[in-house]
Design a protein around this motif. Structure first.
Motif, PDB file in Angstrom:
ATOM      1  N   GLY A  56      41.658 -20.299  36.979  1.00  0.00           N
ATOM      2  CA  GLY A  56      42.673 -21.398  36.873  1.00  0.00           C
ATOM      3  C   GLY A  56      43.915 -20.911  36.189  1.00  0.00           C
ATOM      4  N   HIS A 113      37.258 -28.604  39.001  1.00  0.00           N
ATOM      5  CA  HIS A 113      36.796 -27.361  38.982  1.00  0.00           C
ATOM      6  C   HIS A 113      36.098 -26.697  37.763  1.00  0.00           C
ATOM      7  CE1 HIS A 113      38.830 -26.888  43.204  1.00  0.00           C
ATOM      8  NE2 HIS A 113      39.875 -26.908  42.058  1.00  0.00           N
ATOM      9  N   ASP A 146      33.487 -24.989  37.246  1.00  0.00           N
ATOM     10  CA  ASP A 146      32.800 -23.859  36.884  1.00  0.00           C
ATOM     11  C   ASP A 146      33.925 -22.560  37.061  1.00  0.00           C
ATOM     12  OD1 ASP A 146      30.123 -24.809  36.597  1.00  0.00           O
ATOM     13  OD2 ASP A 146      30.095 -25.100  38.863  1.00  0.00           O
ATOM     14  N   LEU A 147      35.001 -22.918  36.644  1.00  0.00           N
ATOM     15  CA  LEU A 147      36.036 -21.565  36.479  1.00  0.00           C
ATOM     16  C   LEU A 147      35.437 -20.496  35.278  1.00  0.00           C
ATOM     17  CD1 LEU A 147      39.406 -23.693  36.163  1.00  0.00           C
ATOM     18  CD2 LEU A 147      38.586 -22.495  38.137  1.00  0.00           C
ATOM     19  N   PHE A 187      43.377 -21.192  41.235  1.00  0.00           N
ATOM     20  CA  PHE A 187      43.711 -22.748  41.219  1.00  0.00           C
ATOM     21  C   PHE A 187      44.783 -22.811  40.351  1.00  0.00           C
ATOM     22  CE2 PHE A 187      39.077 -21.892  41.956  1.00  0.00           C
ATOM     23  CZ  PHE A 187      38.702 -22.685  43.074  1.00  0.00           C
ATOM     24  N   GLN A 227      36.816 -16.917  39.568  1.00  0.00           N
ATOM     25  CA  GLN A 227      37.419 -18.115  39.866  1.00  0.00           C
ATOM     26  C   GLN A 227      38.376 -18.385  38.751  1.00  0.00           C
ATOM     27  OE1 GLN A 227      35.327 -21.405  42.069  1.00  0.00           O
ATOM     28  NE2 GLN A 227      33.590 -20.875  40.825  1.00  0.00           N
ATOM     29  N   THR A 240      46.051 -24.127  45.885  1.00  0.00           N
ATOM     30  CA  THR A 240      45.189 -22.940  46.239  1.00  0.00           C
ATOM     31  C   THR A 240      45.956 -22.568  47.224  1.00  0.00           C
ATOM     32  OG1 THR A 240      43.784 -24.032  47.939  1.00  0.00           O
ATOM     33  CG2 THR A 240      42.948 -23.900  45.581  1.00  0.00           C
TER      34      THR A 240
END
Length: 312
Positions: free
Chosen positions: A296, A165, A167-168, A37, A294, A24
């Motif tokens: 990825g 992660h 809850d991307l 991310f 959010q 990050t």
């Protein structure tokens, strides 16, 4: 296809691959307007995500097939991946490479024990040379991207990302042959929490973008992009997965790819190849779409030919 198949794949390949780091950067978050991310497959064994799919595909072969060896055609990263995976599993790997493949990738294939056959830089020449090896050696052909076992192996990268992660909102993956994007899409479908998957592609090699629009596999007359790993086209196995599970594809210009790659080198302090940078380039291009999300990003690999790389 179900979640259990993916879980079994991950368990199968885990001893032979790295669970790669997730980076990050608060600076890049500010720059993009989103929380990023980065799944760093440039740190994978042989330097790219393709180690995952190659390993799974070989492991799914029968003992008799493994004894006869495997063959593929690849511009570089899958050539390296199949060579190293085969070496790890005690299998012979025959690799057909276009004669314009990056020098660093060809040298790596040889170092991993791959037996290289050169061919002209087009799909027909690749396929003809590979088929000749199948006929003469009895080796099993493994396609770099249009093979379900390869796709399932590739899916493990996004599975690892979502485990950390869950809850991307979205995951971006580069798309060339479609194997990584298809695997990422399956992982997000089964393990994400309403997680969208978006492909990123060079504008000058936009066949995947056009394929999703037209509903049939499109090709490129030429694909003169700095992202050399994305010059291939979709196949009949991965395309239906993309149609079902990929939201859309963002196309980026060559200078946008180079700019994104330069930022990643400078700010994350990591080496990524141009193909890796297209996902981040897409976020920078479509900041308003990704704002507050959010996100990825699969950094697909880091096998750069330093003699030819250009930052301007």
């Amino acid at each position: 296809m179900d979640k259990q198949v993916l879980l079994e794949t991950r368990e199968r390949v885990s001893p032979y691959i790295h669970n790669t780091s997730i980076f990050t950067s608060s600076l890049l978050d500010v720059m993009s307007g989103s929380k990023l991310f980065f799944k760093c497959e440039n740190f994978q064994k042989m330097g790219a995500f393709k180690m995952r799919g190659a390993t799974n595909a070989i492991m799914q072969l029968s003992k008799e097939q493994q004894e006869q060896g495997v063959v593929t055609h690849s511009s570089g990263n899958f050539a390296q991946a199949l060579s190293l995976a085969a070496k790890n599993l005690g299998v012979t790997a025959y690799i057909v490479m276009p004669n314009n493949a990056p020098k660093v990738k060809k040298e790596a294939v040889l170092a991993y024990g791959g037996i290289v056959t050169d061919c002209e830089p087009n799909i027909a020449a690749r396929e003809q040379a590979a088929q000749q090896i199948v006929d003469e050696k009895g080796a099993t052909f493994i396609h770099p991207s249009n093979d379900l076992d390869v796709i399932l192996g590739n899916a493990t990268a996004a599975m690892e990302l979502l485990e950390v992660h869950p809850d991307l909102d979205v995951i971006l993956s580069p798309v060339g042959g479609g194997g990584l994007l298809a695997g990422t899409a399956l992982a997000a479908h089964y393990f994400g929490n309403h997680c969208l998957v978006i492909g990123a592609e060079p504008q000058v090699a936009d066949d995947a973008f056009r394929s999703l629009k037209s509903g049939q596999i499109e090709t490129n007359d030429s694909a003169d992009t700095v992202a050399d790993g994305l010059r291939t086209q979709l196949g009949d196995i991965n395309f239906p997965i993309l149609q079902k599970h990929v939201d859309h594809i963002i196309c980026v210009e060559e200078q946008e790819i180079i700019k994104a790659m330069k930022i990643l080198w400078e700010r994350l302090k990591i080496v990524v190849e141009p193909s890796s940078a297209v996902g981040f380039a897409a976020v920078l291009k479509e900041k308003e779409y990704f704002k507050g999300k959010q996100v990825g990003i699969i950094l697909s690999g880091g096998n750069v030919d330093l003699e030819t790389i250009k930052f301007s």
